[in-house]
Design a protein around this motif. Structure first.
Motif, short mmCIF file in Angstrom:
data_model
loop_
_atom_site.label_atom_id
_atom_site.label_comp_id
_atom_site.label_asym_id
_atom_site.label_seq_id
_atom_site.Cartn_x
_atom_site.Cartn_y
_atom_site.Cartn_z
N SER A 21 12.80 3.79 -5.50
CA SER A 21 13.23 3.52 -6.88
C SER A 21 13.97 4.71 -7.46
O SER A 21 14.99 4.56 -8.13
N GLU A 22 13.46 5.91 -7.18
CA GLU A 22 14.11 7.12 -7.70
C GLU A 22 15.44 7.37 -6.99
O GLU A 22 16.44 7.71 -7.63
N LYS A 23 15.46 7.19 -5.69
CA LYS A 23 16.66 7.47 -4.90
C LYS A 23 17.84 6.61 -5.36
O LYS A 23 18.97 7.10 -5.47
N TYR A 24 17.57 5.34 -5.66
CA TYR A 24 18.64 4.43 -6.02
C TYR A 24 18.74 4.18 -7.52
O TYR A 24 19.50 3.31 -7.96
N GLY A 25 17.99 4.96 -8.29
CA GLY A 25 18.10 4.86 -9.75
C GLY A 25 17.73 3.49 -10.29
O GLY A 25 18.37 3.00 -11.22
N VAL A 26 16.70 2.89 -9.72
CA VAL A 26 16.31 1.54 -10.14
C VAL A 26 15.53 1.61 -11.45
O VAL A 26 14.41 2.09 -11.50
N GLU A 27 16.14 1.12 -12.51
CA GLU A 27 15.51 1.13 -13.83
C GLU A 27 15.26 -0.29 -14.35
O GLU A 27 14.72 -0.48 -15.43
N GLY A 28 15.69 -1.27 -13.61
CA GLY A 28 15.48 -2.65 -14.03
C GLY A 28 15.41 -3.55 -12.82
O GLY A 28 15.93 -3.23 -11.75
N ILE A 29 14.73 -4.66 -12.95
CA ILE A 29 14.63 -5.61 -11.86
C ILE A 29 14.97 -7.01 -12.36
O ILE A 29 14.83 -7.27 -13.56
N SER A 57 0.81 -1.22 0.00
CA SER A 57 0.00 0.00 0.00
C SER A 57 0.84 1.27 0.00
O SER A 57 0.35 2.34 -0.39
N ASN A 58 2.10 1.15 0.38
CA ASN A 58 2.97 2.33 0.46
C ASN A 58 3.64 2.58 -0.89
O ASN A 58 4.87 2.50 -1.02
N ARG A 59 2.83 2.89 -1.91
CA ARG A 59 3.35 3.10 -3.27
C ARG A 59 4.24 4.35 -3.35
O ARG A 59 5.19 4.39 -4.14
N GLU A 60 3.93 5.36 -2.54
CA GLU A 60 4.74 6.57 -2.57
C GLU A 60 6.16 6.30 -2.10
O GLU A 60 7.13 6.76 -2.71
N LYS A 61 6.30 5.52 -1.03
CA LYS A 61 7.62 5.18 -0.52
C LYS A 61 8.38 4.31 -1.53
O LYS A 61 9.58 4.48 -1.73
N LYS A 62 7.67 3.40 -2.19
CA LYS A 62 8.30 2.56 -3.21
C LYS A 62 8.85 3.42 -4.33
O LYS A 62 9.98 3.22 -4.80
#
Length: 322
Positions: A104-112, A95-100
């Protein structure tokens, strides 16, 4: 505490359960936390998760200096519960989509899958290639990140040159709409859905039908907004629309779509159309749902109202989840 500020005060302990763990209990000198960005829809994630589980269980048996927190890109709570249920660690609540999004932005996550290793006492990044470390080992009495600070820093630098398995951006929108979208009415020419993806780009799902009088009134307004926004400097590709048709047959669809300058979900994709209507609770027409093209996340399901209030798009893309 740095870790609490980063992840919030509590983390979910089990799938489908309200039981939580205080984030502060993970902190401590010489301890590490892995942020595991993953999703059930991602084949490489499903392949890596068992490897990480073995690694995790191996070291948890020897001590309590390593914990993992699942940061999910699953599209709904049900998929999250199903996937998280296979994992022995903690999770950021779905439910915490904002934190997710912040993580993702903080650590530059562009792929999983991506595994970010942090020092639990300071939340300082040790390595962004925890996945590579886990895959390569080593197995022994110490975690790979305990050997030296230089070891972790080396992998932080290496991460810049590593192409992580798949791009989450493409996969989310493709899973939602399918691989191909129709370009013109009455023609078989298609456009790859993945081509719509990009930072600062948005997709409007236009639920409409030829039989609907209000749709006839709104479609020209949407067309003007669409053309005007795309003509503005730097916004030529910022906004795309996809018709999701409720027409009664293919002929009506061709006639309806023929009046539009944008793309369409192929009329043959009736099940996909039903899935989209259910997902976005479409009970009336016309309806315009605005999505973030980089993630598939909902911006607003009231985009029709926003266009009426802001016909020049001065405040586009408007307030998220309004």
């Amino acid at each position: 505490m740095a870790l609490v500020q980063l992840l919030g005060e509590t983390l979910q302990k089990k799938a489908g359960d309200d039981e939580t763990v205080q984030t502060s209990t993970l902190t401590g000198e010489g301890r590490y936390v892995g942020l595991y960005f993953s999703a059930h829809w991602c084949p490489p994630c499903r392949k890596f998760t068992p490897v990480l589980i073995d690694f995790y269980n191996d070291f948890k048996e020897r001590g309590d200096n390593f914990e993992v927190v699942f940061v999910s890109s699953d599209q709904d709570q049900g998929r999250f519960d199903g996937y998280f249920g296979s994992m022995p660690w903690l999770a950021l609540p779905h439910s915490n989509r904002e934190k997710k999004a912040e993580l993702s932005e903080k650590y530059g996550v562009e792929g999983i899958p991506t595994l970010i290793i942090l020092k639990a006492d300071t939340a300082e990044v040790v390595t962004k290639d925890g996945r590579g470390d886990v895959t390569k080992g080593p197995k022994g009495q110490k975690l790979p990140w305990e050997s030296s600070i230089e070891f972790g820093s080396k992998f932080v630098l290496e991460q810049i040159a590593i192409a992580v398995c798949i791009r989450i951006f493409e996969m989310a929108l493709v899973e939602l709409l399918g691989e191909k979208l129709q370009k013109k009415a009455g023609e078989e020419e298609t456009v790859d859905t993945s081509s719509l993806v990009g930072e600062g780009r948005y997709v409007g799902l236009y639920f409409s039908a030829l039989w609907c009088p209000p749709c006839h009134g709104f479609t020209p307004n949407l067309a003007r907004f669409y053309e005007n926004l795309r003509q503005q400097a730097g916004k030529a590709e910022a906004f795309e629309v996809v018709l999701v048709s409720d027409d009664t047959d293919d002929d009506a669809f061709v006639q309806h779509f023929g009046r539009m300058p944008w793309l369409a979900l192929p009329y043959s994709e009736r099940q996909k159309k039903k899935d989209l209507c259910k997902k976005y609770e479409v009970f009336g027409y016309p309806m315009l749902v605005l999505l973030d093209a980089s993630s598939g996340d909902l911006i607003t399901w009231k985009a029709r109202d926003r266009i009426r209030e802001d016909p020049e798009g001065k405040n586009f893309p408007w307030k998220k989840n309004d």
